[in-house]
Write a protein that holds these residues in place. Structure first.
Motif, PDB file in Angstrom:
ATOM      1  N   SER A 125       0.823  -1.218   0.000  1.00 30.95           N
ATOM      2  CA  SER A 125       0.000   0.000   0.000  1.00 30.95           C
ATOM      3  C   SER A 125       0.850   1.259   0.000  1.00 30.95           C
ATOM      4  O   SER A 125       0.571   2.229   0.715  1.00 30.95           O
ATOM      5  CB  SER A 125      -0.944  -0.003   1.208  1.00 30.95           C
ATOM      6  N   GLY A 126       1.922   1.249  -0.820  1.00 31.07           N
ATOM      7  CA  GLY A 126       2.761   2.422  -0.925  1.00 31.07           C
ATOM      8  C   GLY A 126       3.802   2.568   0.169  1.00 31.07           C
ATOM      9  O   GLY A 126       4.533   3.564   0.187  1.00 31.07           O
ATOM     10  N   GLU A 127       3.891   1.599   1.073  1.00 31.91           N
ATOM     11  CA  GLU A 127       4.878   1.638   2.146  1.00 31.91           C
ATOM     12  C   GLU A 127       5.912   0.538   1.917  1.00 31.91           C
ATOM     13  O   GLU A 127       5.568  -0.640   1.869  1.00 31.91           O
ATOM     14  CB  GLU A 127       4.201   1.445   3.515  1.00 31.91           C
ATOM     15  N   LEU A 128       7.168   0.939   1.783  1.00 27.35           N
ATOM     16  CA  LEU A 128       8.237  -0.038   1.562  1.00 27.35           C
ATOM     17  C   LEU A 128       8.383  -0.940   2.782  1.00 27.35           C
ATOM     18  O   LEU A 128       8.413  -0.473   3.920  1.00 27.35           O
ATOM     19  CB  LEU A 128       9.556   0.680   1.283  1.00 27.35           C
ATOM     20  N   GLN A 129       8.496  -2.240   2.529  1.00 27.48           N
ATOM     21  CA  GLN A 129       8.669  -3.224   3.596  1.00 27.48           C
ATOM     22  C   GLN A 129      10.050  -3.866   3.570  1.00 27.48           C
ATOM     23  O   GLN A 129      10.654  -4.102   4.615  1.00 27.48           O
ATOM     24  CB  GLN A 129       7.603  -4.323   3.475  1.00 27.48           C
ATOM     25  N   CYS A 130      10.557  -4.173   2.366  1.00 28.29           N
ATOM     26  CA  CYS A 130      11.800  -4.935   2.276  1.00 28.29           C
ATOM     27  C   CYS A 130      12.410  -4.768   0.893  1.00 28.29           C
ATOM     28  O   CYS A 130      11.686  -4.656  -0.098  1.00 28.29           O
ATOM     29  CB  CYS A 130      11.520  -6.419   2.557  1.00 28.29           C
ATOM     30  N   VAL A 131      13.748  -4.737   0.834  1.00 27.75           N
ATOM     31  CA  VAL A 131      14.463  -4.843  -0.433  1.00 27.75           C
ATOM     32  C   VAL A 131      15.401  -6.035  -0.325  1.00 27.75           C
ATOM     33  O   VAL A 131      16.007  -6.269   0.722  1.00 27.75           O
ATOM     34  CB  VAL A 131      15.246  -3.559  -0.783  1.00 27.75           C
ATOM     35  N   GLU A 132      15.496  -6.800  -1.413  1.00 34.08           N
ATOM     36  CA  GLU A 132      16.359  -7.975  -1.411  1.00 34.08           C
ATOM     37  C   GLU A 132      17.089  -8.067  -2.741  1.00 34.08           C
ATOM     38  O   GLU A 132      16.494  -7.879  -3.803  1.00 34.08           O
ATOM     39  CB  GLU A 132      15.547  -9.250  -1.173  1.00 34.08           C
ATOM     40  N   TYR A 133      18.380  -8.362  -2.676  1.00 39.81           N
ATOM     41  CA  TYR A 133      19.197  -8.565  -3.857  1.00 39.81           C
ATOM     42  C   TYR A 133      19.879  -9.921  -3.756  1.00 39.81           C
ATOM     43  O   TYR A 133      20.464 -10.257  -2.719  1.00 39.81           O
ATOM     44  CB  TYR A 133      20.240  -7.448  -3.992  1.00 39.81           C
ATOM     45  N   GLN A 134      19.779 -10.703  -4.813  1.00 41.70           N
ATOM     46  CA  GLN A 134      20.411 -12.015  -4.882  1.00 41.70           C
ATOM     47  C   GLN A 134      21.449 -12.002  -5.997  1.00 41.70           C
ATOM     48  O   GLN A 134      21.216 -11.442  -7.063  1.00 41.70           O
ATOM     49  CB  GLN A 134      19.380 -13.106  -5.141  1.00 41.70           C
ATOM     50  N   PHE A 135      22.600 -12.619  -5.723  1.00 40.61           N
ATOM     51  CA  PHE A 135      23.633 -12.707  -6.755  1.00 40.61           C
ATOM     52  C   PHE A 135      24.258 -14.093  -6.726  1.00 40.61           C
ATOM     53  O   PHE A 135      24.389 -14.726  -5.686  1.00 40.61           O
ATOM     54  CB  PHE A 135      24.692 -11.610  -6.593  1.00 40.61           C
ATOM     55  N   GLY A 136      24.613 -14.560  -7.936  1.00 41.17           N
ATOM     56  CA  GLY A 136      25.170 -15.895  -8.085  1.00 41.17           C
ATOM     57  C   GLY A 136      24.175 -16.839  -8.730  1.00 41.17           C
ATOM     58  O   GLY A 136      23.012 -16.508  -8.955  1.00 41.17           O
ATOM     59  N   GLY A 137      24.664 -18.043  -9.052  1.00 43.61           N
ATOM     60  CA  GLY A 137      23.834 -19.061  -9.672  1.00 43.61           C
ATOM     61  C   GLY A 137      23.314 -20.070  -8.666  1.00 43.61           C
ATOM     62  O   GLY A 137      23.446 -19.878  -7.454  1.00 43.61           O
ATOM     63  N   PRO A 138      22.727 -21.170  -9.141  1.00 47.58           N
ATOM     64  CA  PRO A 138      22.142 -22.159  -8.232  1.00 47.58           C
ATOM     65  C   PRO A 138      23.138 -22.741  -7.229  1.00 47.58           C
ATOM     66  O   PRO A 138      22.754 -23.064  -6.098  1.00 47.58           O
ATOM     67  CB  PRO A 138      21.630 -23.242  -9.191  1.00 47.58           C
ATOM     68  N   SER A 139      24.412 -22.856  -7.617  1.00 48.28           N
ATOM     69  CA  SER A 139      25.397 -23.480  -6.731  1.00 48.28           C
ATOM     70  C   SER A 139      26.100 -22.506  -5.795  1.00 48.28           C
ATOM     71  O   SER A 139      26.791 -22.935  -4.860  1.00 48.28           O
ATOM     72  CB  SER A 139      26.449 -24.224  -7.558  1.00 48.28           C
ATOM     73  N   ASP A 140      25.962 -21.192  -6.037  1.00 46.82           N
ATOM     74  CA  ASP A 140      26.678 -20.220  -5.194  1.00 46.82           C
ATOM     75  C   ASP A 140      25.814 -18.991  -4.889  1.00 46.82           C
ATOM     76  O   ASP A 140      26.324 -17.878  -4.772  1.00 46.82           O
ATOM     77  CB  ASP A 140      27.995 -19.804  -5.850  1.00 46.82           C
ATOM     78  N   LEU A 141      24.517 -19.191  -4.763  1.00 44.21           N
ATOM     79  CA  LEU A 141      23.590 -18.072  -4.579  1.00 44.21           C
ATOM     80  C   LEU A 141      23.792 -17.396  -3.226  1.00 44.21           C
ATOM     81  O   LEU A 141      23.816 -18.040  -2.183  1.00 44.21           O
ATOM     82  CB  LEU A 141      22.150 -18.564  -4.701  1.00 44.21           C
ATOM     83  N   CYS A 142      23.925 -16.057  -3.253  1.00 38.49           N
ATOM     84  CA  CYS A 142      24.009 -15.227  -2.056  1.00 38.49           C
ATOM     85  C   CYS A 142      22.815 -14.274  -2.029  1.00 38.49           C
ATOM     86  O   CYS A 142      22.304 -13.878  -3.080  1.00 38.49           O
ATOM     87  CB  CYS A 142      25.307 -14.430  -2.024  1.00 38.49           C
ATOM     88  N   ARG A 143      22.419 -13.899  -0.831  1.00 36.02           N
ATOM     89  CA  ARG A 143      21.214 -13.067  -0.678  1.00 36.02           C
ATOM     90  C   ARG A 143      21.457 -12.023   0.395  1.00 36.02           C
ATOM     91  O   ARG A 143      21.929 -12.339   1.479  1.00 36.02           O
ATOM     92  CB  ARG A 143      20.033 -13.952  -0.290  1.00 36.02           C
ATOM     93  N   MET A 144      21.148 -10.767   0.055  1.00 32.86           N
ATOM     94  CA  MET A 144      21.145  -9.701   1.056  1.00 32.86           C
ATOM     95  C   MET A 144      19.750  -9.077   1.101  1.00 32.86           C
ATOM     96  O   MET A 144      19.190  -8.697   0.069  1.00 32.86           O
ATOM     97  CB  MET A 144      22.209  -8.646   0.765  1.00 32.86           C
TER      98      MET A 144
END
Length: 239
Positions: A125-144
């Motif tokens: 509803s117009g209010e930011l709750q979360c930002v997430e960025y993922q980098f890497g492939g299936p074997s080395d996926l990282c998430r912030m």
């Protein structure tokens, strides 16, 4: 003033900030600049954000206008023409677009790496709750991930958040050992302070030591900046 090389909107900047021993950073310091500190404290930051509506030399970057970037940076300053220029030096920059990475390497000699990236922006509803960025492939996926815990507010003058986010210069060591400087124009960003953070995955696949171990220990602060339009100027050699 130099010509604008790139314009874009930088949005939803998630920043994880780590206090470090300055001795770790000195080997990466370009000639002609010095480490910058906030009240005697030195930082690196892991930053994830969106590039939107990207133009290169005023032309739309076809098929490359909207994409994610995750970078690791530290903070420097340089005295020039009677002013102190607050800037950053990048340790690693990651994008999913090979053309973007190669163009940045060619023009600035920036330490780019082409890596799969994706993002999630959770807005209710117009209010930011979360930002997430993922980098890497299936074997080395990282998430912030950064979760909003406080209302959006303006930057306080002299605050740690201002020190970390309001930077308008970039510096890069060149292959011959020299240094280039380039201006990054943007307004002062509003922030969601004191975000709850998550960072997981095999970070050693993307960052050399000691930085992988530092990132795994967890940040000393985390916040989200709303971002703005930016203009990155062509570089000039300073050393």
């Amino acid at each position: 003033m130099t010509k604008k090389f790139l314009t874009a909107d930088w949005r939803y900047l998630g920043m994880l900030n780590y206090e470090v021993d300055p001795a770790i950073l000195r080997p990466y310091l370009p000639v002609g600049v010095e480490l910058d500190d906030y009240r005697g404290r030195y930082f690196i930051s892991l930053v994830g954000f969106l590039f939107l509506d990207t133009h290169v030399l005023t032309l739309p970057a076809f098929f490359h206008q909207n994409f994610e970037e995750v970078n690791l940076r530290f903070y420097v300053r340089r005295s020039a023409g009677g002013e102190v220029r607050s800037g950053v030096v990048f340790l690693r920059e990651m994008v999913a677009r090979p053309l973007v990475a190669e163009l940045a390497k060619l023009t600035y000699n920036e330490p780019y790496r082409t890596v799969p990236l994706q993002h999630t922006i959770l807005d209710t509803s117009g209010e930011l709750q979360c930002v997430e960025y993922q980098f890497g492939g299936p074997s080395d996926l990282c998430r912030m991930s950064l979760h909003v815990e406080s209302p959006l507010e303006t930057l306080s003058a002299g605050s740690e958040e201002e020190f970390l986010s309001h930077r308008q210069w970039g510096y890069t060591r060149q292959r011959d050992g020299g240094t280039i400087e380039y201006r990054v124009e943007h307004s002062r960003w509003n922030i969601w302070p004191s975000a709850r953070w998550e960072l997981d995955g095999p970070l050693r696949e993307f960052y050399d030591e000691p930085f992988a171990s530092i990132l795994n220990k967890g940040p000393s602060s985390a916040f989200i900046a709303d971002g703005s339009a930016v203009a990155v100027h062509l570089p000039e050699r300073i050393a």
